[in-house]
Design an enzyme around this catalytic site. Structure first.
Site, PDB file in Angstrom:
ATOM      1  N   ARG A   7       0.117   9.152   0.580  1.00 16.79           N
ATOM      2  CA  ARG A   7      -0.617   9.373   1.922  1.00 16.79           C
ATOM      3  C   ARG A   7      -0.086   8.662   2.980  1.00 16.79           C
ATOM      4  O   ARG A   7      -0.509   8.678   4.225  1.00 16.79           O
ATOM      5  CB  ARG A   7      -2.349   9.038   1.886  1.00 16.79           C
ATOM      6  N   ASN A   8       0.816   7.496   2.484  1.00 15.94           N
ATOM      7  CA  ASN A   8       1.149   6.769   3.732  1.00 15.94           C
ATOM      8  C   ASN A   8       2.634   6.899   4.027  1.00 15.94           C
ATOM      9  O   ASN A   8       3.477   6.115   4.533  1.00 15.94           O
ATOM     10  CB  ASN A   8       1.252   5.119   3.351  1.00 15.94           C
ATOM     11  N   ASP A  10       0.984  -1.062  -0.099  1.00 16.76           N
ATOM     12  CA  ASP A  10       0.084   0.045  -0.029  1.00 16.76           C
ATOM     13  C   ASP A  10       0.889   1.321   0.098  1.00 16.76           C
ATOM     14  O   ASP A  10       0.610   2.060   0.772  1.00 16.76           O
ATOM     15  CB  ASP A  10      -1.025  -0.063   1.139  1.00 16.76           C
ATOM     16  N   ASP A  63       3.151   4.391   7.195  1.00 15.10           N
ATOM     17  CA  ASP A  63       2.079   3.653   7.657  1.00 15.10           C
ATOM     18  C   ASP A  63       2.165   2.248   6.867  1.00 15.10           C
ATOM     19  O   ASP A  63       2.537   2.056   5.648  1.00 15.10           O
ATOM     20  CB  ASP A  63       0.865   4.473   6.837  1.00 15.10           C
TER      21      ASP A  63
HETATM   22  P1  AMP Z   1      -2.674   7.198   9.797  1.00 11.61           P
HETATM   23  O1  AMP Z   1      -3.680   6.563  10.793  1.00 11.61           O
HETATM   24  O2  AMP Z   1      -1.323   6.791   9.857  1.00 11.61           O
HETATM   25  O3  AMP Z   1      -3.407   7.523   8.553  1.00 11.61           O
HETATM   26  O4  AMP Z   1      -2.681   8.776  10.309  1.00 11.61           O
HETATM   27  C1  AMP Z   1      -3.685   9.895  10.140  1.00 11.61           C
HETATM   28  C2  AMP Z   1      -3.110  11.350  10.036  1.00 11.61           C
HETATM   29  O5  AMP Z   1      -2.401  11.425  11.199  1.00 11.61           O
HETATM   30  C3  AMP Z   1      -2.163  11.134   8.982  1.00 11.61           C
HETATM   31  O6  AMP Z   1      -2.866  11.660   7.606  1.00 11.61           O
HETATM   32  C4  AMP Z   1      -1.045  12.490   9.349  1.00 11.61           C
HETATM   33  O7  AMP Z   1      -1.611  13.634   8.993  1.00 11.61           O
HETATM   34  C5  AMP Z   1      -1.264  12.191  10.820  1.00 11.61           C
HETATM   35  N1  AMP Z   1      -0.080  11.328  11.346  1.00 11.61           N
HETATM   36  C6  AMP Z   1       0.116  10.071  11.389  1.00 11.61           C
HETATM   37  N2  AMP Z   1       1.288   9.663  11.863  1.00 11.61           N
HETATM   38  C7  AMP Z   1       1.865  10.700  12.369  1.00 11.61           C
HETATM   39  C8  AMP Z   1       3.037  11.040  12.627  1.00 11.61           C
HETATM   40  N3  AMP Z   1       4.151  10.081  13.008  1.00 11.61           N
HETATM   41  N4  AMP Z   1       3.457  12.479  12.787  1.00 11.61           N
HETATM   42  C9  AMP Z   1       2.642  13.384  12.425  1.00 11.61           C
HETATM   43  N5  AMP Z   1       1.568  13.101  12.000  1.00 11.61           N
HETATM   44  C10 AMP Z   1       1.183  12.005  11.759  1.00 11.61           C
END
Ligand code: AMP
Length: 530
Positions: A388-389, A384, A402
């Protein structure tokens, strides 16, 4: 008056009045052509109208391109990424004061894929589909069925006999899964074949990780610990009282993500900023997945993979602690640094200043490639990869961030199949779409799409097409167009990632080297980010 008269005389002598005639209206060559060529004679120059199924064409993705000559017009009705939805009769109507003529051709662009889902149903072109295609599909389905039965039989046999190896040597389980050679705790990828080990974890459409949405499971998440007789990885535990939430950063399918301060994490700092992912009210199964994912993340350590610090499992919600990446996900970042981005100053929209330059785009791509070189060295298939990841930190530091947990805000990027599984089809190669076959090479395909995203400042691949149309284009060999700002050398890399045969694709190490060299050769003409 005299000059007018001279003009009319000249006009009549040089320009003969000709009623319209359609000299050429060519059927597009199937799959290869995206235009209907025409030549129309007439003077005065006829006006042209195009009809499709009796209606005048009004689509931003279909336009007439032509050149005017003395008494004829020559050109093309050009289609942007036509699909089987565009198959049908096209009528050209040419009119001038002396008359009107029309002619019709059949435009046949692509076949409707035989395995479309319920979503946006195909408006019945089945009559045009050649028989050999459905025959080929029947064979494929038959073979797949046979393969499944074969694997199940093998699995039963292996379970029955393989585990009773009295010499204590590894039985067929390890040989089939390729674990024997594995130097890392992540184990080998066996190019899309579901191993007995992965089968332990359940069928294809189970909920992976902490996701609230069922996505295509990555069998590698299920290849740790007890299931495969490997030692369990030691996952760092963080005390709940050491975590102080500050604000929400976003929401993934897995739950909310917060910025937090974490105490006693670093030996050199009393506290540090971290991102924490939360999972509320987990079921037993979700808890198990959480543990497995934590083990996986503990084992992935590289400068271009987001750093995982540990978990907090004493109480609710379950928490995963990651390094904080100041600029958030790469897709949002690209959009914010593109030509169309605006920022609010005193409540008023203003043009954002920091547009990403070529050298920065190359720098971003090189870093993701470096993370992927590491993942492939660990024989880990991500499945994936997309902007976005990935996450962006200080100084344009980019990391893969991610591992299959986020599906929420970007749900439009996923395609629901069979009512459950969500697939990121716009990033997937034909073999993954058709046979769910994932490999290091399919990750390379996705990397080509990532480069395309970077050079379009975060556009959605095939944004003008529906999911079904995307499936059709990809499986029938069409690839994304070269972005306007993309140098030929970079587009050549993309094309190298999008070779139909997985073995023909470039390998990620070579891609990284070329990107690095291109980046070095490109002067930094915009230094925007601190
Ligand atoms: P996720 O669950 O990984 O898709 O995270 C959702 C959103 O949280 C992402 O789109 C980022 O904008 C933010 N995010 C996730 N992980 C981080 C990180 N380690 N540092 C800063 N922002 C994060």
């Amino acid at each position: 008056m005299l000059s007018n008269y001279i003009y009319i005389v000249n006009f009549k002598s040089n320009w003969q009045l000709i009623p319209p005639v359609i000299l050429k209206l060519e059927e597009p060559e199937r799959r290869h052509h995206t235009c209907i060529e025409f030549t129309v004679r007439g003077f005065p120059h006829p006006t042209l109208r195009w009809l499709y199924k009796g209606q005048e064409i009004q689509s931003p993705y279909i336009r007439t391109e032509m050149d005017n000559y003395q008494d004829y017009l020559e050109g093309c009705l050009t289609f942007e990424n036509p699909t089987h939805y565009d198959n049908g009769n096209y009528t050209l109507v040419a009119t001038n004061p002396l008359g009107s003529v029309s002619k019709t051709v059949f435009g046949h662009f692509l076949e409707a894929p035989p395995f479309l889902d319920e979503e946006d149903p195909t408006p019945g072109n089945d009559a045009n589909r050649p028989e050999e295609d459905s025959f080929g599909m029947s064979i494929a389905v038959g073979l797949a069925g046979f393969g499944c039965v074969f694997l199940i039989v093998m699995f039963v046999l292996i379970n029955k006999y393989g585990r009773r190896n009295k010499f204590g040597m590894k039985g067929p389980v390890a040989v089939i899964s390729g674990e024997e050679d594995s130097a890392s705790p992540l184990h080998h990828v066996n190019h899309g074949i579901v191993t007995p080990c992965a089968l332990d974890a359940g069928p294809d459409a189970v909920v992976i990780g902490m996701s609230r949405f069922p996505v295509l499971e990555n069998p590698q998440y299920f290849r740790h610990g007890h299931t495969c007789n490997k030692p369990t990885t030691h996952v760092q535990h963080v005390n709940r009282r050491d975590i102080v939430l500050k604000r929400e950063l976003g929401e993934g399918a897995f739950g909310k993500v917060f910025l937090a301060e974490c105490y006693n994490l670093s030996p050199t700092k009393d506290k540090m900023l971290v991102a924490v992912k939360t999972l509320k009210d987990p079921t037993m199964a979700a808890r198990k997945d959480f543990q497995r994912e934590a083990e996986l993340l503990t084992n992935l350590q590289h400068e271009h993979i987001v750093k995982f610090y540990g978990v907090c499992v004493d109480g609710d919600p379950l928490i995963m602690v990651f390094e904080y990446m100041k600029h958030g996900d790469l897709n949002k970042f690209l959009r914010a640094h593109g030509p169309d981005s605006t920022i609010l100053v005193d409540g008023h929209p203003m043009q954002s200043s920091g547009e990403l330059g070529l050298s920065q785009m190359l720098h971003v791509a090189t870093q993701i490639a470096a993370g992927m070189v590491y993942l492939s060295s660990q024989h880990f298939v991500h499945r994936d990869l997309a902007t976005r990841n990935c996450l962006v930190g200080n100084g344009l530091l980019v990391k893969i961030g991610d591992f299959g947990m986020s599906r929420d805000i970007y749900s439009m990027d996923y395609y629901r199949v069979g009512g459950h599984t969500m697939l990121p089809i716009r990033w997937m190669p034909p073999e993954s779409i058709m046979y769910r076959k994932f490999s290091t090479e399919s990750d390379v395909w996705s990397f080509g799409v990532i480069m395309w995203e970077i050079f379009t400042y975060g556009k959605q691949p095939w944004f003008q097409l529906s999911n079904n149309e995307v499936i059709e284009c990809i499986t029938q060999g069409r690839v994304l167009d070269r972005p306007r700002l993309c140098p030929k050398e970079v587009y050549d890399l993309m094309l190298g990632c999008w070779q139909r045969e997985p073995q023909q694709r470039l390998n990620i190490k070579d891609i990284q080297k070329v990107l690095y060299a291109l980046g070095k050769a490109t002067p930094v003409y915009l230094d925007i980010l601190g």
